[in-house]
Design a protein around this motif. Structure first.
Motif, PDB file in Angstrom:
ATOM      1  N   UNK A 263       1.055  -0.912   0.006  1.00 54.72           N
ATOM      2  CA  UNK A 263      -0.245   0.072   0.250  1.00 54.72           C
ATOM      3  C   UNK A 263       1.279   1.091  -0.026  1.00 54.72           C
ATOM      4  N   UNK A 264       1.627   1.363   1.158  1.00 58.27           N
ATOM      5  CA  UNK A 264       2.630   3.137   0.947  1.00 58.27           C
ATOM      6  C   UNK A 264       3.629   2.101  -0.814  1.00 58.27           C
ATOM      7  N   UNK A 265       3.845   1.807  -0.772  1.00 67.67           N
ATOM      8  CA  UNK A 265       4.534   1.178  -2.180  1.00 67.67           C
ATOM      9  C   UNK A 265       4.014   2.606  -3.078  1.00 67.67           C
ATOM     10  N   UNK A 266       2.611   1.544  -3.406  1.00 66.86           N
ATOM     11  CA  UNK A 266       2.005   1.969  -4.300  1.00 66.86           C
ATOM     12  C   UNK A 266       1.597   3.805  -4.498  1.00 66.86           C
ATOM     13  N   UNK A 267       1.098   3.806  -3.320  1.00 66.34           N
ATOM     14  CA  UNK A 267       0.562   5.561  -3.389  1.00 66.34           C
ATOM     15  C   UNK A 267       2.711   5.904  -2.527  1.00 66.34           C
ATOM     16  N   UNK A 268       3.554   5.370  -2.953  1.00 67.70           N
ATOM     17  CA  UNK A 268       5.153   6.501  -2.934  1.00 67.70           C
ATOM     18  C   UNK A 268       5.061   6.491  -4.433  1.00 67.70           C
ATOM     19  N   UNK A 269       5.195   4.938  -5.083  1.00 67.76           N
ATOM     20  CA  UNK A 269       5.606   5.148  -6.520  1.00 67.76           C
ATOM     21  C   UNK A 269       4.614   5.747  -7.311  1.00 67.76           C
TER      22      UNK A 269
END
Lengths: 273, 321
Positions: free
Chosen positions: B101-107
């Motif tokens: 989830x965090x990776x998606x938002x950050x990416x």
């Protein structure tokens, strides 16, 4: 979108990125403090001066040079051998399109997914039987095979798309399969092979469970195992811990700076296919 | 000179018939021979042995005595075993769900926002910061964090004290109620870089016109994220979730270095549990049963993950065509 609204996001992202690297900075700062300074000012103060005795003591105590040699030797051999094995497998599967290749590939993929926990005791037992226990060679053999499973999976799909005209032309010119492999397929696939080499090297460097079980004598241990065991035994004071952490972190940062492009490109290649 | 001779030989060979058509198959299979043999010796044989041993009573010396399903029956009643798998679920949350989830938002933020408005160099530097922990040996990450989380003079407690939150200080890894969450926090830190890098690579194949059109239509950042980014990188999402979940089920080094499964088994996980059963309690049969259950779960998860991934890729290709 106005610039005023853009900057808060950038600032938030920068803060998050800072949070990710703060542990590295804090370790570096404390590894160069003297024990007296550490106990007086705590972990958050900036160092008064450069105190390298902690690092030196730790280096000598664990014989860090020997650990580095072991890690480089093991990871380097695995990277090379596993890449060669992957190339041979993938050549037969991707270019040779041997019969039943889907099943062979599935076999390698599943072998790669197996948890090492399901292999560790028999590997430990068998290596004792054949006299390879507590040798660097045992770890090299096991990881060569495990890494080659992933390499085969990745390279097979890359070589499956190898331009067939080039191979046909070489065959007509009289090259046999062995020559086609080393003079054409390998040189043309060099970028992908480079990615594999880097990944195998770093993955093997970071491995913990199997080397922990297989390498018990001090002279054979890798960097990761030596540091992990010391920490697990809780034998170190705070300054020692920081020296250990810094010496463990440094090689990783060197790899990171040297291979950053390859790493990020490789992950993408590995994930999408 | 040789080339012409060889060529002639081939032509002659063709006249004789069988040779050119039969030779290729056998000799390509020969290239597979070293790989297959090495696999049988290093992976298949130990795996079969481990499975066999799980049905026996064995202390690692002498010969194993067949005990049928006794180990598995014992596992069912072993609260330590169930606890270790429950902790595995926490690890899946910490190493797969949260980083994805965090990776998606950050990416998405780095790609669609920072990359566009501040240049790809800025985005690349930020990405590198998030990725750095991934290159670190997990044992070293454990050393770094066990010192940061130490009760006396640990950096986190010192920091809390310094900003006036002294009452929040904890024995982060020594308190059975908190230790598991502390380990989870460390694993999130370790793991975030992987999904981020995969997602950023995935976003590069998304047609930029989609974003431009949506922006012209007045879609805000969250709408674009929800309706363009998420559906477009669904295949990557499955890959990341599968890989990270498998990594979470296998987690060993971090637990070994941070807590040794403690305090009082509060952070025990199956791989650490099987390790201690093998090498400290030398109940090899029982340890083999634990690792066999773990293997079955991991293989099942891999198959589901592969299936979802292929389906997502097929659907995407269908949509493109």
């Amino acid at each position: 979108m106005t610039a005023v609204r853009r900057y808060p996001v950038l600032v938030a992202l920068c803060l998050a990125a800072l949070f990710m690297i703060v542990p590295f900075l804090i370790v570096a700062v404390n590894a160069i403090k003297s024990p007296a300074e550490y106990s007086q000012n705590g972990p958050l103060s900036l160092p008064d001066g450069l105190y390298l005795d902690g690092l030196k003591d730790f280096w000598e105590r664990v014989d860090y040079s020997q650990k580095l040699v072991n890690s480089v030797l093991i990871s380097g051999s695995v990277a090379l051998l596993a890449t060669v094995l992957s190339v041979l497998n993938a050549y037969a599967i991707g270019v040779g399109r041997i019969k039943g290749r889907t099943w062979v590939l599935a076999f390698f993929v599943l072998a790669n997914m197996l948890p090492q926990e399901a292999l560790v005791y028999p590997v430990y037992y068998l290596s004792k039987e054949v006299g390879l226990y507590d040798t660097r060679l045992s770890v090299i053999i096991v990881f060569t095979v495990i890494q080659a499973a992933f390499g085969t999976y990745l390279l097979s799909s890359v070589l499956g798309q190898f331009p067939r005209e080039i191979i046909e032309a070489a065959r007509i010119d009289g090259a046999d399969k062995w020559q086609v492999l080393w003079r054409i397929v390998v040189p043309v696939s060099r970028p992908t092979l480079g990615v594999l080499l880097v990944f195998f090297f770093i993955w093997t460097w970071n491995e913990f469970l199997l080397p922990l079980v297989m390498l018990i004598s001090n002279d054979n241990q890798t960097v990761s195992v030596a540091l992990g065991v010391l920490q697990g035994q809780r034998l170190m004071d705070a300054t020692m811990t920081n020296a250990a952490a810094l010496l463990g972190v440094l090689p990783a940062i060197v790899f990171f700076l040297v291979f950053q492009r390859t790493l990020t490109r490789g992950i993408a290649v590995g994930a999408v296919k | 000179m040789t080339v012409t001779v060889e060529r002639d030989a081939r032509v002659v060979g063709k006249d004789h018939g069988s040779r050119p058509s039969r030779r290729p198959r056998t000799s390509y299979a020969l290239f597979l021979l070293p790989g297959i043999l090495a696999f049988l010796a290093v992976v298949v044989l130990p795996f079969v042995m481990n499975t066999y041993v799980s049905f026996t009573d064995w202390q690692g010396v002498g010969s194993p005595t067949w005990s049928g399903l006794a180990n598995y029956r014992e596992l069912m009643d072993d609260s330590e075993f169930w606890a270790s798998f429950r902790h595995s679920l926490f690890m899946v949350v910490a190493m797969a769900a949260v980083p994805t989830v965090i990776g998606l938002v950050l990416a998405a933020a780095l790609f669609d926002y920072v990359g566009k408005h501040f240049g790809s160099r800025v985005a690349a530097v930020l990405r590198a910061c998030f990725y750095l922990p991934q290159v670190l040996p997990i044992a070293v990450a454990g050393i770094v964090w066990s010192w940061i989380l130490a009760p006396d003079n640990g950096s986190l407690n010192a920091l809390l004290n310094a900003v006036g939150l002294g009452s929040w200080q904890q024995d982060w890894l020594g308190d059975p109620d908190i230790a598991l969450y502390s380990v989870m926090g460390v694993m999130v830190w370790v793991q975030i870089g992987f999904p981020l890098v995969v997602f950023m690579a995935g976003l590069q194949r998304v047609d930029p016109q989609l974003y431009e059109a949506a922006e012209l239509d007045g879609a805000g950042w969250w709408r674009r994220f929800w309706h363009i980014t998420l559906p477009q990188i669904r295949p990557e999402t499955y890959v990341v979730l599968t890989w990270c979940s498998i990594a979470a089920l296998k987690v060993f080094g971090a637990v070994y270095v941070l807590t040794k499964g403690g305090p009082g088994g509060a952070t025990n996980v199956p791989s650490y549990f099987s390790f201690t059963t093998f090498f400290e309690k030398t109940q090899v049969g029982y340890g083999a049963a634990i690792s066999t259950v773990l293997t079955v779960i991991i293989l099942a998860l891999s198959l589901v993950g592969l299936k979802l991934q292929t389906r997502a890729e097929d659907a995407e290709e269908g949509a493109r065509a």
